[in-house]
Write a protein that holds these residues in place. Structure first.
Motif, PDB file in Angstrom:
ATOM      1  N   THR A 209       0.826  -1.217   0.000  1.00  0.00           N
ATOM      2  CA  THR A 209       0.000   0.000   0.000  1.00  0.00           C
ATOM      3  C   THR A 209       0.857   1.263   0.000  1.00  0.00           C
ATOM      4  O   THR A 209       0.394   2.312  -0.421  1.00  0.00           O
ATOM      5  CB  THR A 209      -0.962   0.049   1.213  1.00  0.00           C
ATOM      6  N   PHE A 210       2.098   1.197   0.476  1.00  0.00           N
ATOM      7  CA  PHE A 210       3.006   2.351   0.354  1.00  0.00           C
ATOM      8  C   PHE A 210       3.149   2.699  -1.135  1.00  0.00           C
ATOM      9  O   PHE A 210       3.003   3.838  -1.551  1.00  0.00           O
ATOM     10  CB  PHE A 210       4.422   2.016   0.844  1.00  0.00           C
ATOM     11  N   GLU A 211       3.498   1.665  -1.892  1.00  0.00           N
ATOM     12  CA  GLU A 211       3.766   1.906  -3.317  1.00  0.00           C
ATOM     13  C   GLU A 211       2.500   2.323  -4.050  1.00  0.00           C
ATOM     14  O   GLU A 211       2.522   3.208  -4.900  1.00  0.00           O
ATOM     15  CB  GLU A 211       4.381   0.651  -3.945  1.00  0.00           C
ATOM     16  N   ALA A 212       1.385   1.673  -3.705  1.00  0.00           N
ATOM     17  CA  ALA A 212       0.119   2.020  -4.355  1.00  0.00           C
ATOM     18  C   ALA A 212      -0.252   3.472  -4.064  1.00  0.00           C
ATOM     19  O   ALA A 212      -0.729   4.193  -4.942  1.00  0.00           O
ATOM     20  CB  ALA A 212      -0.986   1.077  -3.884  1.00  0.00           C
ATOM     21  N   ALA A 213      -0.008   3.921  -2.836  1.00  0.00           N
ATOM     22  CA  ALA A 213      -0.358   5.296  -2.474  1.00  0.00           C
ATOM     23  C   ALA A 213       0.403   6.292  -3.347  1.00  0.00           C
ATOM     24  O   ALA A 213      -0.150   7.321  -3.761  1.00  0.00           O
ATOM     25  CB  ALA A 213      -0.056   5.552  -0.999  1.00  0.00           C
ATOM     26  N   GLY A 214       1.654   5.971  -3.653  1.00  0.00           N
ATOM     27  CA  GLY A 214       2.441   6.863  -4.506  1.00  0.00           C
ATOM     28  C   GLY A 214       1.923   6.878  -5.926  1.00  0.00           C
ATOM     29  O   GLY A 214       1.638   7.936  -6.502  1.00  0.00           O
ATOM     30  N   VAL A 215       1.776   5.697  -6.484  1.00  0.00           N
ATOM     31  CA  VAL A 215       1.377   5.588  -7.894  1.00  0.00           C
ATOM     32  C   VAL A 215      -0.050   6.098  -8.098  1.00  0.00           C
ATOM     33  O   VAL A 215      -0.331   6.835  -9.041  1.00  0.00           O
ATOM     34  CB  VAL A 215       1.446   4.107  -8.348  1.00  0.00           C
ATOM     35  N   GLU A 216      -0.951   5.696  -7.200  1.00  0.00           N
ATOM     36  CA  GLU A 216      -2.370   5.947  -7.444  1.00  0.00           C
ATOM     37  C   GLU A 216      -2.838   7.303  -6.923  1.00  0.00           C
ATOM     38  O   GLU A 216      -3.716   7.929  -7.503  1.00  0.00           O
ATOM     39  CB  GLU A 216      -3.205   4.846  -6.775  1.00  0.00           C
ATOM     40  N   SER A 217      -2.287   7.706  -5.788  1.00  0.00           N
ATOM     41  CA  SER A 217      -2.842   8.887  -5.121  1.00  0.00           C
ATOM     42  C   SER A 217      -1.823   9.977  -4.869  1.00  0.00           C
ATOM     43  O   SER A 217      -2.107  10.935  -4.155  1.00  0.00           O
ATOM     44  CB  SER A 217      -3.476   8.463  -3.791  1.00  0.00           C
ATOM     45  N   GLY A 218      -0.636   9.828  -5.439  1.00  0.00           N
ATOM     46  CA  GLY A 218       0.374  10.863  -5.248  1.00  0.00           C
ATOM     47  C   GLY A 218       0.775  11.059  -3.798  1.00  0.00           C
ATOM     48  O   GLY A 218       1.177  12.145  -3.407  1.00  0.00           O
ATOM     49  N   GLN A 219       0.644  10.017  -2.984  1.00  0.00           N
ATOM     50  CA  GLN A 219       1.174  10.071  -1.613  1.00  0.00           C
ATOM     51  C   GLN A 219       2.452   9.244  -1.585  1.00  0.00           C
ATOM     52  O   GLN A 219       2.392   8.012  -1.539  1.00  0.00           O
ATOM     53  CB  GLN A 219       0.154   9.527  -0.603  1.00  0.00           C
ATOM     54  N   HIS A 220       3.578   9.944  -1.640  1.00  0.00           N
ATOM     55  CA  HIS A 220       4.858   9.253  -1.789  1.00  0.00           C
ATOM     56  C   HIS A 220       5.531   9.035  -0.452  1.00  0.00           C
ATOM     57  O   HIS A 220       5.671   9.971   0.324  1.00  0.00           O
ATOM     58  CB  HIS A 220       5.767  10.056  -2.708  1.00  0.00           C
ATOM     59  N   TYR A 221       5.950   7.814  -0.211  1.00  0.00           N
ATOM     60  CA  TYR A 221       6.649   7.486   1.032  1.00  0.00           C
ATOM     61  C   TYR A 221       8.153   7.659   0.826  1.00  0.00           C
ATOM     62  O   TYR A 221       8.723   7.152  -0.144  1.00  0.00           O
ATOM     63  CB  TYR A 221       6.297   6.063   1.482  1.00  0.00           C
ATOM     64  N   ILE A 222       8.751   8.402   1.743  1.00  0.00           N
ATOM     65  CA  ILE A 222      10.185   8.674   1.708  1.00  0.00           C
ATOM     66  C   ILE A 222      10.766   8.132   2.989  1.00  0.00           C
ATOM     67  O   ILE A 222      10.263   8.427   4.076  1.00  0.00           O
ATOM     68  CB  ILE A 222      10.433  10.198   1.646  1.00  0.00           C
ATOM     69  N   CYS A 223      11.796   7.332   2.867  1.00  0.00           N
ATOM     70  CA  CYS A 223      12.373   6.738   4.060  1.00  0.00           C
ATOM     71  C   CYS A 223      13.645   7.481   4.443  1.00  0.00           C
ATOM     72  O   CYS A 223      14.563   7.602   3.631  1.00  0.00           O
ATOM     73  CB  CYS A 223      12.661   5.265   3.801  1.00  0.00           C
ATOM     74  N   ALA A 224      13.684   7.987   5.652  1.00  0.00           N
ATOM     75  CA  ALA A 224      14.843   8.752   6.130  1.00  0.00           C
ATOM     76  C   ALA A 224      15.537   7.943   7.218  1.00  0.00           C
ATOM     77  O   ALA A 224      15.038   7.828   8.332  1.00  0.00           O
ATOM     78  CB  ALA A 224      14.371  10.101   6.675  1.00  0.00           C
ATOM     79  N   ILE A 225      16.687   7.382   6.862  1.00  0.00           N
ATOM     80  CA  ILE A 225      17.313   6.395   7.745  1.00  0.00           C
ATOM     81  C   ILE A 225      18.497   6.957   8.525  1.00  0.00           C
ATOM     82  O   ILE A 225      19.486   7.393   7.946  1.00  0.00           O
ATOM     83  CB  ILE A 225      17.802   5.164   6.944  1.00  0.00           C
ATOM     84  N   LYS A 226      18.363   6.911   9.825  1.00  0.00           N
ATOM     85  CA  LYS A 226      19.468   7.153  10.764  1.00  0.00           C
ATOM     86  C   LYS A 226      19.506   5.953  11.673  1.00  0.00           C
ATOM     87  O   LYS A 226      18.473   5.514  12.162  1.00  0.00           O
ATOM     88  CB  LYS A 226      19.184   8.386  11.615  1.00  0.00           C
ATOM     89  N   GLY A 227      20.679   5.434  11.898  1.00  0.00           N
ATOM     90  CA  GLY A 227      20.796   4.261  12.764  1.00  0.00           C
ATOM     91  C   GLY A 227      20.719   2.990  11.941  1.00  0.00           C
ATOM     92  O   GLY A 227      20.717   3.014  10.709  1.00  0.00           O
TER      93      GLY A 227
END
Lengths: 554, 554
Positions: B114-132
């Motif tokens: 659903t992360f990927e679907a949200a980006g493709v379908e609804s323009g809600q893009h998940y960005i992962c910001a990794i520390k640690g």
């Protein structure tokens, strides 16, 4: 099951098959000797099969291409009266270890695939003529053929009874070919695969399970006509007298080593390591097609392919504790290139050159599908060029020597790419190994192509992305040792699952689906108590008592 | 683990996540409460997760689309100092049943998708910001995002240590996304997946494991900038005030039944059968977008989707002995059609209508992926039209009433096709269910399209290939009974494997590869003693003693 399984046989030794040759049509009779099982403890009733039956079949299919290139249609039928084939022998499966079951299925899958490859690549079309009951692995044999004819005698049927009867899957491509090759509607496939007694007559045709249903009285005529049609389809006009696949020269050592003419297998049990060392050709490449024909099975390219194939199968089935296969080579790259160039240059016009090239495609696929960690070690003095370099690209990772090694006066380690790396040997996913390797960076395939023909030493090979690691004299020994020790310590199951997922990125084909998806589900089921537990269906089969199942879904 | 797992939650109840909304950018902090495990016996240390953590995450992703349509970028980060996420909790896995492990993985996989679907379908893009440290399931969370930023602080790393550490696979899409989405070179993937400590800094970028590596001092600025960029990308100019996903109306009965407002679940334990009865709408379809907005979560199409989704998840996790799910419906087809037409007609221009339609796509996929035998029972008085008919095409087989049934004065059983059956709800293989159904006979898709809009009774539905079996009053009761009894007697494992193979013919996508291939291998490994036996790696984890492995390869 501790005796050594031998994948070498020849027609004088067949116990389960007869082949009748008649010009462009061959007829292959399955007539399993019920007392001819590979191991004790079961009888091969009703034309059921074990690995021994399949080893003969693989030999027949292979000889058909080299010894009988004139054949255009192979009619597969039963040598028994009332049964076509009952599939894999259930008692054998019940007695087998998990590893044997899995490897048995893999080999039979590979052999089924050669039916289809023979049709597409060499115009040798398999036609299945079914009289009697054709069930489970029997119908999977049929599914691998280019055409299925079923007699309409009121009793002959096709069936996949594994699920209702045995609580396992039709795992030799059955489910995949039903959906992907024959494109049976999924709800009908559901009904078919859960119906023990199978489907007969017109319904089998309507559901796309067979290509033709013929009244019993017209069956022989229809089979003969279809064989003529297929045989007449696609044979090019060439010199079609076959060559003999003479016995391999092979010696087994006490320590598990195997010595062939161009291949040596060394076993280091402490490291669970097998090293396959390939010798480059010492003799010059054939100078003419007459030359190639005269050399026959002894020509280096064919000899090496057969020896390598046998070595891989031997390791798969007889050396279960070996976790890593390392590939090394020694010889002169130019000689390798001369041999493979001759074959490649003539593959378009000469059937033998073409068959040698096509066989290499199968051997390389066999390597891809081998469930052991594969590592290429590119040392000084090696000859990884063209088709031998392709073995490196089949490996999970590769290590290459860089710079001077004290006391080592062999030629500096190098890889040479040729046209063999850019087309003739696609993987199961239908891409070349280099295309698969560089899915994320297709420009690198072109860069590699521009580097064709010249020896690429470590720095350049690494820059082109052709090798995983490059080490100099200081690190080489330790790095390899650490890698091998570490790899030997991992769970073999996790390695199998990981490799099955990492080796085949990109597009899927029927083959990748059979080996990647169907096989995985079957392996899972082959572990489940519902199939293989003491009260499981496989163990209870034939006892008159049904399997008892844990009914929880997962 | 016998308590009922509830998939319903809301922000007031979250224990493991915090969300900060700031216009078009939302920030999602993973801050797992180590004492908040779903079951006893383990602590969720180092931001490791169990199903309970994932249920909250799924709720957040779902609410983001309905309650916060203004959001265009979701930054996923850790709420803890030194660790991003350690992945699935190992002790929880070690304590879980096979069925729980498998269902846990499936649900987490669906949520990652659903992360990927949200980006493709609804323009809600998940960005992962990794520390640690970002390991295992933690890196799989990152892999499901559209963009991965890793800080270059000398210690933060990404890793898939499952194989070396735990003898299992990175099974929540990890291996597949490494090869298929990020297209990591296969030998580098091999090294990465067998390196416990993972990869840091520039190497992570060079190997394509992350999209960006940023100096620690510039990390916050880079994250904020990337969030703005993604948020600015694709949001259409519309009315973007969300609706509230109000609590479901739901009552559990003593006998296992569940009653929602539009869905009832009946349990017949003797037959291992759950029947899901869907009620068609009684209220008229919305007349305007204002109307739809006012109805919000109570509009029939959305209410039914949420209830059905919850019912399926409930059966999957809490009713393991149920082998068959039967779908029935009752109501007026015209009313169904009016509701779904309103949504479909406005899906192009209105975000809420579009999200309802997209949610149906996810619910239908959830049904496809449910590892129970699915049967559609099309009785008199039913309303299988459009999106409800789509449920039938997700079933393994369907039975339809034909002709008069004595004493039954309900409307004659019929199916009505609408545009919903020809595009908006593709399966995981990216084909519509009808295209998948008729792979062998594409002309039938066109024939079905020509029959759109009118009720198709049994004969016509059967002729069009839309149903498996049609029975009249004489046979209906017996045939259904026999089918259900037979199905209940089969080994659930064989059914699972068979259905996984038959349901997804045709092309493969990353999704089908995750559910069909990766999952199958993981399930296999989850059964193997090397992972789950008394001396296996999962059981021994944390004990200081390494797993002991049977070193035979299969």
């Amino acid at each position: 099951m501790t005796k050594r399984i031998d994948f070498q046989t020849d027609p004088t030794r067949y116990r389960h098959w007869r082949v009748a040759y008649d010009g462009a049509v061959a007829t292959l009779f399955m007539d399993v000797d019920e007392n001819g099982g590979l191991f004790d403890g079961y009888q091969l009733k009703l034309n059921s099969y074990d690995l021994g039956v399949d080893i003969e079949l693989a030999d027949i299919v292979q000889r058909m291409r080299f010894e009988h290139p004139e054949v255009g249609a192979v009619v597969l039928r039963s040598g028994k009266d009332r049964v076509f084939c009952a599939g894999a022998n259930i008692r054998m499966l019940g007695l087998s270890t998990h590893a044997h079951k899995v490897n048995f299925c893999k080999f039979t899958n590979e052999t089924r695939n050669t039916f289809e490859a023979a049709g597409v690549e060499s115009g040798q079309h398999y036609i299945c003529a079914i009289k009697g009951s054709c069930a489970g692995g029997g119908y999977e044999l049929a599914l691998a053929c280019d055409h299925i004819i079923l007699t309409d005698d009121g009793s002959s049927s096709v069936a996949l009874p594994e699920v209702p009867l045995l609580a396992v899957l039709p795992g030799t491509g059955g489910l995949t070919r039903v959906t992907d090759k024959r494109k049976v509607r999924r709800d009908l496939a559901d009904v078919f695969c859960s119906t023990e007694e199978g489907v007969r007559g017109k319904r089998a045709l309507d559901w796309r399970l067979v290509d033709e249903v013929v009244a019993n009285s017209k069956f022989e005529a229809a089979v003969a006509e279809r064989a003529r049609e297929f045989a007449g389809k696609s044979k090019p006009v060439e010199d079609l007298s076959g060559i003999a696949l003479t016995p391999l020269l092979r010696a087994f050592g006490e320590d598990g080593s195997v010595r062939y003419s161009t291949v040596e297998v060394h076993i280091e049990r402490a490291n669970r390591l097998a090293t396959i060392v390939i010798s480059g050709p010492e003799e010059p490449a054939p100078k003419s097609l007459a030359n190639l024909r005269a050399e026959g099975a002894s020509t280096w390219m064919l000899r090496l392919a057969r020896e390598l194939d046998d070595a891989i199968l031997h390791l798969r089935l007889n050396e279960l504790e070996i976790g890593v296969i390392a590939f090394k080579s020694h010889g002169v790259a130019e000689n390798v290139i001369a041999h493979e160039r001759f074959v490649r240059d003539h593959a378009g016009g000469d059937w033998l050159a073409r068959e040698i090239q096509l066989y290499w495609k199968r051997v390389l696929k066999r390597i891809d599908l081998t469930s052991r960690s594969l590592v290429g070690l590119i040392e000084n003095g090696s000859c990884f060029a063209g088709v031998l370099a392709e073995i490196l690209f089949a490996c999970d990772r590769t290590y290459m020597m860089s710079g001077e090694f004290e006391g080592d006066n062999r030629a500096t380690a190098a890889i040479t790419l040729t046209d063999s790396n850019f087309g003739p040997h696609p993987m199961s996913n239908d891409l070349t190994r280099l295309k698969t390797r560089f899915l994320g960076d297709p420009g690198k395939v072109e860069a590699a192509a521009r580097a064709k023909g010249r020896p690429l030493e470590a720095d350049e090979a690494s820059k082109l992305g052709l090798v995983t690691f490059v080490f100099d004299e200081v690190d080489w020994g330790d790095e390899i040792r650490i890698f091998l020790e570490e790899r030997a310590s991992f769970s073999p199951d996790a390695m199998t699952g990981m490799e099955a997922n990492l080796r085949f990125p990109g597009p899927e084909t029927m083959e990748t689906r059979i080996f990647g998806r169907l096989t995985a589900w079957q392996n899972w089921i082959f572990q489940r108590p519902n199939a293989v537990g003491e009260s499981g269906a496989l163990k209870r089969y034939g006892s008159g008592v049904r399997g008892e199942y844990d009914m929880r879904r997962v």
